[in-house]
Design a protein around this motif. Structure first.
Motif, mmCIF file in Angstrom:
data_model
loop_
_atom_site.group_PDB
_atom_site.id
_atom_site.type_symbol
_atom_site.label_atom_id
_atom_site.label_comp_id
_atom_site.label_asym_id
_atom_site.label_seq_id
_atom_site.Cartn_x
_atom_site.Cartn_y
_atom_site.Cartn_z
ATOM 1 N N CYS A 42 0.822 -1.221 0.000
ATOM 2 C CA CYS A 42 0.000 0.000 0.000
ATOM 3 C C CYS A 42 0.853 1.267 0.000
ATOM 4 O O CYS A 42 0.366 2.333 -0.391
ATOM 5 N N LEU A 43 2.087 1.165 0.436
ATOM 6 C CA LEU A 43 2.922 2.338 0.673
ATOM 7 C C LEU A 43 3.657 2.765 -0.585
ATOM 8 O O LEU A 43 3.965 1.938 -1.447
ATOM 9 N N PRO A 44 3.954 4.070 -0.717
ATOM 10 C CA PRO A 44 4.786 4.528 -1.843
ATOM 11 C C PRO A 44 6.100 3.765 -1.867
ATOM 12 O O PRO A 44 6.716 3.524 -0.826
ATOM 13 N N ARG A 45 6.553 3.393 -3.046
ATOM 14 C CA ARG A 45 7.706 2.500 -3.168
ATOM 15 C C ARG A 45 9.032 3.236 -3.334
ATOM 16 O O ARG A 45 10.044 2.628 -3.654
ATOM 17 N N SER A 46 9.017 4.527 -3.139
ATOM 18 C CA SER A 46 10.267 5.286 -3.264
ATOM 19 C C SER A 46 10.953 5.477 -1.917
ATOM 20 O O SER A 46 11.958 6.162 -1.822
ATOM 21 N N GLY A 47 10.404 4.863 -0.864
ATOM 22 C CA GLY A 47 10.979 5.057 0.459
ATOM 23 C C GLY A 47 12.354 4.432 0.592
ATOM 24 O O GLY A 47 12.593 3.315 0.134
ATOM 25 N N ALA A 48 13.260 5.155 1.223
ATOM 26 C CA ALA A 48 14.610 4.639 1.438
ATOM 27 C C ALA A 48 14.641 3.657 2.605
ATOM 28 O O ALA A 48 15.529 2.830 2.711
ATOM 29 N N VAL A 49 13.644 3.743 3.477
ATOM 30 C CA VAL A 49 13.578 2.893 4.661
ATOM 31 C C VAL A 49 12.172 2.328 4.769
ATOM 32 O O VAL A 49 11.187 3.038 4.582
ATOM 33 N N ALA A 50 12.063 1.039 5.051
ATOM 34 C CA ALA A 50 10.773 0.406 5.283
ATOM 35 C C ALA A 50 10.858 -0.401 6.567
ATOM 36 O O ALA A 50 11.922 -0.932 6.913
ATOM 37 N N LEU A 51 9.742 -0.479 7.295
ATOM 38 C CA LEU A 51 9.735 -1.261 8.523
ATOM 39 C C LEU A 51 8.389 -1.928 8.716
ATOM 40 O O LEU A 51 7.384 -1.538 8.122
ATOM 41 N N TYR A 52 8.386 -2.952 9.563
ATOM 42 C CA TYR A 52 7.152 -3.638 9.920
ATOM 43 C C TYR A 52 7.246 -4.072 11.370
ATOM 44 O O TYR A 52 8.292 -4.570 11.818
ATOM 45 N N LEU A 53 6.151 -3.889 12.131
ATOM 46 C CA LEU A 53 6.074 -4.332 13.520
ATOM 47 C C LEU A 53 4.789 -5.116 13.714
ATOM 48 O O LEU A 53 3.687 -4.593 13.477
ATOM 49 N N ASP A 54 4.919 -6.363 14.112
ATOM 50 C CA ASP A 54 3.774 -7.182 14.478
ATOM 51 C C ASP A 54 3.484 -6.909 15.949
ATOM 52 O O ASP A 54 4.015 -7.575 16.836
ATOM 53 N N VAL A 55 2.647 -5.907 16.197
ATOM 54 C CA VAL A 55 2.388 -5.485 17.573
ATOM 55 C C VAL A 55 1.646 -6.570 18.337
ATOM 56 O O VAL A 55 1.893 -6.786 19.527
ATOM 57 N N ASP A 56 0.735 -7.269 17.673
ATOM 58 C CA ASP A 56 0.037 -8.380 18.333
ATOM 59 C C ASP A 56 1.037 -9.424 18.823
ATOM 60 O O ASP A 56 0.928 -9.926 19.946
#
Length: 307
Positions: A42-56
């Motif tokens: 879903c996010l713009p693909r020009s980002g220099a940094v990407a992250l993901y957190l499974d808070v559950d």
């Protein structure tokens, strides 16, 4: 001989066009964003940094309690936000996917949201809401914008564009979009590491060799009863990968000798203790490695006592 165009022909065409547009919008909005891969797409693909957190996942493992701390210590601004919106990340947040580039930040939050209260809070803070898209002025000429991507997903953007949240929308995940099977991970390009302003003591000798890498993925996941920081680096060539392993091994050995010289025992609550336990391996252009991490290191980070 073709019949003459009748007025109802035009009306029928307009109805079909409207139905097609509404169908396309419904399809776009109804596409699931329940997986990390779908959220990142879903996010713009020009980002220099990407992250993901499974808070559950962090909540189930008890790590979230270590990070969140006590409600009594929360800032008044956040307490007012919870009271105004009914949203508390401790209870209502399920996962976060984010992309960051320049002055703009884009995020997809999955969880439980009260849209009416969120919109009401935005308006109460001097913001505006149009067609379910809200924006509020932030500091330094930036704006905070958001809208309901799905009933259980919120699109958020922070940056100079007033309505940047509209750049977030469901898309098919590209074939090359790799997603680590870990509850917490960060993906960054090597050159982006050069922009780091503050680096913990002792970490610079490990970060500098990574600045030439094509892509670096750092993830945190369970390992036995503790945690482990995993490193996965794609280099430009086999030779570059071999050189990276040599530099990381060299930095690790140098840190171990320094600790021995100072008669210091590596501590699990100290960053140097984690870095000294690193191990690295090369496979063609790819370098993998890990650093064991115990939960008391997270406690030290949250309390501000880590060195």
């Amino acid at each position: 001989m073709p019949s003459k165009l009748q007025p109802w022909h035009l009306g029928a065409a307009l109805i079909l066009i409207c139905a097609a547009v509404l169908g396309a919008l419904y399809y776009q909005r109804s596409r699931t964003v329940a997986t990390p891969r779908a959220m990142l797409a879903c996010l713009p693909r020009s980002g220099a940094v990407a992250l993901y957190l499974d808070v559950d996942g962090l909540r189930r493992s008890g790590v979230m309690d270590l990070i969140a701390g006590s409600k009594a210590t929360e800032e008044l601004e956040y307490q007012n936000f919870v009271e105004g919106t009914g949203f508390d990340y401790r209870r209502d947040l399920g996962a976060i996917a984010g992309a960051f580039a320049g002055k703009s930040s884009y995020m997809v939050l999955r969880g439980s949201f009260d849209w009416k209260r969120l919109a009401g809070y935005a308006v109460a803070q001097g913001g505006t809401c149009n067609n379910s898209v809200c924006r509020v002025s932030a500091s330094k000429g930036r704006f905070f914008s958001f809208y309901p991507l799905r009933p259980d997903a919120l699109a958020i953007a922070i940056g100079p564009d007033e309505w940047a949240a509209l750049d977030i929308a469901p898309h098919p995940a590209p074939d090359g979009l790799g997603v680590p099977d870990q509850p917490v991970w960060l993906s960054v390009s090597g050159p982006a590491l050069r922009d780091l302003q503050t680096v913990p003591t002792g970490a610079r000798s490990f970060i500098s060799p990574l600045e030439l890498a094509d892509n670096i993925v750092l993830s945190v996941g369970p390992s036995g009863g503790n945690l482990r920081i995993n490193l996965n680096v794609l280099c430009s060539s086999d030779a570059a990968a071999a050189d990276l392993v040599a530099k990381l091994d060299g930095a690790t050995n140098m840190l171990r000798k320094m600790l021995d010289r100072e008669h210091m025992k590596p501590s699990s609550r100290d960053l140097s203790g984690i870095l000294a336990a690193g191990s690295f391996h090369q496979d063609a252009r790819r370098v993998t490695g890990f650093w064991p991490m115990q939960r008391d290191f997270i406690e030290a980070v949250v309390s501000g006592s880590v060195n």
